[in-house]
Design an enzyme around this catalytic site. Structure first.
Site, PDB file in Angstrom:
ATOM      1  N   ARG A  38      33.177 -22.882 -41.522  1.00 60.52           N
ATOM      2  CA  ARG A  38      34.427 -22.235 -41.091  1.00 60.52           C
ATOM      3  C   ARG A  38      34.568 -22.425 -39.588  1.00 60.52           C
ATOM      4  NH1 ARG A  38      36.043 -15.813 -41.297  1.00 60.52           N
ATOM      5  NH2 ARG A  38      38.008 -16.066 -40.168  1.00 60.52           N
ATOM      6  N   ASP A  57      40.674 -22.186 -39.582  1.00 57.96           N
ATOM      7  CA  ASP A  57      41.498 -20.978 -39.694  1.00 57.96           C
ATOM      8  C   ASP A  57      42.947 -21.240 -39.312  1.00 57.96           C
ATOM      9  OD1 ASP A  57      39.222 -19.484 -40.292  1.00 57.96           O
ATOM     10  OD2 ASP A  57      39.995 -17.765 -39.168  1.00 57.96           O
ATOM     11  N   GLY A  75      41.847  -6.610 -42.034  1.00 58.00           N
ATOM     12  CA  GLY A  75      40.455  -6.145 -42.098  1.00 58.00           C
ATOM     13  C   GLY A  75      40.089  -5.588 -40.746  1.00 58.00           C
ATOM     14  N   ASN A  76      38.897  -5.912 -40.264  1.00 61.53           N
ATOM     15  CA  ASN A  76      38.540  -5.497 -38.904  1.00 61.53           C
ATOM     16  C   ASN A  76      39.432  -6.237 -37.904  1.00 61.53           C
ATOM     17  OD1 ASN A  76      37.079  -4.279 -36.841  1.00 61.53           O
ATOM     18  ND2 ASN A  76      35.830  -6.119 -36.641  1.00 61.53           N
ATOM     19  N   GLY A 101      39.432  -6.164 -45.776  1.00 59.92           N
ATOM     20  CA  GLY A 101      38.779  -4.848 -45.870  1.00 59.92           C
ATOM     21  C   GLY A 101      39.728  -3.663 -45.957  1.00 59.92           C
ATOM     22  N   GLY A 115      43.176  -3.860 -46.327  1.00 58.88           N
ATOM     23  CA  GLY A 115      44.203  -4.136 -47.338  1.00 58.88           C
ATOM     24  C   GLY A 115      43.714  -3.929 -48.756  1.00 58.88           C
ATOM     25  N   GLU A 116      42.445  -4.260 -49.011  1.00 63.56           N
ATOM     26  CA  GLU A 116      41.924  -4.141 -50.366  1.00 63.56           C
ATOM     27  C   GLU A 116      41.438  -2.730 -50.682  1.00 63.56           C
ATOM     28  OE1 GLU A 116      38.972  -7.233 -51.185  1.00 63.56           O
ATOM     29  OE2 GLU A 116      40.181  -8.591 -49.975  1.00 63.56           O
ATOM     30  N   ASN A 117      41.073  -1.989 -49.625  1.00 60.52           N
ATOM     31  CA  ASN A 117      40.383  -0.715 -49.882  1.00 60.52           C
ATOM     32  C   ASN A 117      41.081   0.546 -49.407  1.00 60.52           C
ATOM     33  OD1 ASN A 117      37.789  -1.764 -50.941  1.00 60.52           O
ATOM     34  ND2 ASN A 117      37.775  -2.783 -48.953  1.00 60.52           N
TER      35      ASN A 117
HETATM   36  P1  ADP Z   1      36.671  -9.019 -40.889  1.00 58.25           P
HETATM   37  O1  ADP Z   1      36.466 -10.113 -41.911  1.00 58.25           O
HETATM   38  O2  ADP Z   1      37.909  -9.159 -40.075  1.00 58.25           O
HETATM   39  O3  ADP Z   1      35.450  -8.684 -40.066  1.00 58.25           O
HETATM   40  P2  ADP Z   1      36.830  -7.309 -43.231  1.00 58.25           P
HETATM   41  O4  ADP Z   1      37.926  -7.931 -44.000  1.00 58.25           O
HETATM   42  O5  ADP Z   1      35.441  -7.457 -43.748  1.00 58.25           O
HETATM   43  O6  ADP Z   1      36.915  -7.673 -41.709  1.00 58.25           O
HETATM   44  O7  ADP Z   1      37.162  -5.750 -43.124  1.00 58.25           O
HETATM   45  C1  ADP Z   1      36.261  -4.835 -42.608  1.00 58.25           C
HETATM   46  C2  ADP Z   1      37.046  -3.563 -42.348  1.00 58.25           C
HETATM   47  O8  ADP Z   1      37.650  -3.107 -43.554  1.00 58.25           O
HETATM   48  C3  ADP Z   1      36.186  -2.396 -41.878  1.00 58.25           C
HETATM   49  O9  ADP Z   1      35.976  -2.442 -40.500  1.00 58.25           O
HETATM   50  C4  ADP Z   1      37.052  -1.221 -42.282  1.00 58.25           C
HETATM   51  O10 ADP Z   1      37.984  -0.907 -41.267  1.00 58.25           O
HETATM   52  C5  ADP Z   1      37.799  -1.707 -43.504  1.00 58.25           C
HETATM   53  N1  ADP Z   1      37.287  -1.151 -44.759  1.00 58.25           N
HETATM   54  C6  ADP Z   1      36.264  -1.610 -45.521  1.00 58.25           C
HETATM   55  N2  ADP Z   1      36.075  -0.807 -46.601  1.00 58.25           N
HETATM   56  C7  ADP Z   1      37.008   0.176 -46.521  1.00 58.25           C
HETATM   57  C8  ADP Z   1      37.343   1.309 -47.316  1.00 58.25           C
HETATM   58  N3  ADP Z   1      36.681   1.594 -48.424  1.00 58.25           N
HETATM   59  N4  ADP Z   1      38.371   2.092 -46.912  1.00 58.25           N
HETATM   60  C9  ADP Z   1      39.060   1.812 -45.794  1.00 58.25           C
HETATM   61  N5  ADP Z   1      38.806   0.759 -44.990  1.00 58.25           N
HETATM   62  C10 ADP Z   1      37.794  -0.046 -45.349  1.00 58.25           C
END
Ligand code: ADP
Length: 394
Positions: free
Chosen positions: A88, A145, A205-206, A326, A328-330
């Site tokens: 990547r 990317d 995500g983050n 992270g 968006g999915e959670n």
């Molecule tokens: P990146 O790839 O940009 O580092 P990710 O897609 O892995 O990030 O996302 C990580 C982030 O997702 C975490 O920092 C947090 O903010 C969020 N996250 C993960 N799990 C949850 C959850 N169960 N509820 C809310 N937010 C979550």
């Protein structure tokens, strides 16, 4: 066929090994604090997690240690079991519009990009060169990317600044997370059975970005010349007024590097909440009624909605809105709050369906004006898929 996906950053290397017949993840993990004190690795295999402190002096060494580990853990018999390695790479500038197999010409272009781009570090090229040297028979593929975003037109990727900045220094919007947005577009293509749809893809995500996609092509995306721009993120500010920078430099006696560090590492959710960059922590604090956490989440939601609204107009409407990564999915409340703000566009979600995490699901109601989906994106797997496709079609 086994494919190894690698993601090298300045002090870390993330790896995942897949059996591509059924896209099964065999082993994955990270090497962290490379070249620093207390470096260590984490390896996840057969439901177990191995964490080990080990001296790692450089990314070069990390590749040797990784291969030795894979052999000693009996994951592979020798490097010959690996059919290809996918890397990547964050920045491909305008030199790469798709994933490519590595050859001398590609490496020369990567070196040029490393020299001329602030966001990139030469780590990826180092790892790719090392893999070629130590495993000369294994093909390497680079997955960018930025590649998917290369279809943005001039009006979109140019900043309204002196044209010379673009012409002579290459200042323009590149956008990132292209692989993830492309994956969301492909999943929607499978769901709709056609390519002619308008999609707003929220990979949050983050870090995070929102992309406008029409007929499978990226029309615009929220990140820009670097990944600090666009929406508010875990620790990144997203778009701000540039005049803030010299003003705070003077107030705090900081140099430009220190201010950029604040904008990249001490802003976003962390900056506003003064508590955490992690939406899980922010949501928990919001449940307790913490005002700063509530404000941070409100602002986060607002910035995502700002981009969705902008792209809705740009695309002349939208067929689908997708949440991935992270948050968006959670994050059930973040999705709910975003969609509530889009009610004026006719977006309606089913609150029970929204109450899920880590599943692919349509959360909009039948009478919603836009289909709203939660999709799971595994970036390491996307790299492995591209790698396999390219080496198969060589
Ligand atoms: P990146 O790839 O940009 O580092 P990710 O897609 O892995 O990030 O996302 C990580 C982030 O997702 C975490 O920092 C947090 O903010 C969020 N996250 C993960 N799990 C949850 C959850 N169960 N509820 C809310 N937010 C979550």
């Amino acid at each position: 066929m086994k494919i190894l996906s690698l993601y090298a950053q300045s002090n870390s290397l993330k790896f995942s090994l897949y059996e591509m017949k059924d896209e099964e993840l065999i082993v994955d993990g990270e090497f962290e604090r490379i070249g620093l004190d207390a470096s260590f690795y984490t390896i996840r295999l057969d439901g177990e997690k191995i964490v080990q402190e080990i001296e790692i002096n450089s990314l070069d060494d990390t590749i040797d240690i990784l291969i030795d580990k894979l052999i000693s853990l009996d994951v592979i018999k020798s490097v010959d079991d690996i059919a290809g390695i996918g890397h990547r790479v964050i920045q491909g500038r305008d030199k790469f519009t798709e994933s490519v197999i590595v050859n001398d010409d590609v490496l020369a272009k990567l070196d040029e990009i490393d020299e001329s781009t602030p966001i990139n570090s030469p780590t990826n090229s180092l790892v790719i060169k090392k893999c070629r040297e130590s495993m000369p028979l294994i093909p390497n593929v680079v997955v960018f990317d930025t590649a998917f975003n290369q279809t943005m037109d001039e009006e979109t990727y140019l900043y309204p600044v002196p044209y010379k900045w673009y012409k002579e220094y290459g200042v323009r919007k590149f956008g990132f997370h292209g692989t993830s947005h492309r994956c969301n577009a492909n999943t929607m293509k499978d769901i709709y059975g056609r390519e002619d749809f308008r999609l707003i893809s929220c990979h949050i995500g983050n870090t995070g970005s929102v992309a406008a996609i029409k007929d499978m092509k990226c029309v615009d995306t929220s990140m820009g010349f670097t990944d600090v721009s666009g929406i508010m993120m875990g620790t990144k500010s997203g778009d701000i007024d540039p005049s803030i920078i010299p003003y705070v430099m003077e107030k705090e006696g900081k140099n430009i590097g220190e201010i950029l560090n604040d904008l990249n590492k001490n802003s976003g959710l962390l900056g506003l909440s003064e508590y955490s960059s992690d939406m899980r922590d922010i949501n928990a604090k919001c449940d307790e009624g913490d005002e700063k956490a509530l404000l941070a989440r409100k602002k986060y939601v607002r910035r995502v909605v700002d981009y969705i609204a902008q792209y809705y107009v740009l695309l002349g409407g939208a067929d689908a809105l997708v949440f991935s990564a992270g948050v968006g999915e959670n994050s059930v409340p973040v999705r709910r709050e975003i969609c509530e703000k889009l009610a004026c566009l006719g977006v309606k979600i089913d609150l029970d369906k929204n109450n899920i995490t880590r599943e692919q699901v349509k959360i909009s109601t039948e009478d919603s004006s836009i289909d709203v989906y939660v999709l799971h994106v595994d970036e390491q797997l996307l790299i492995a898929r591209d790698t396999l496709n390219i080496i198969k079609n060589r």
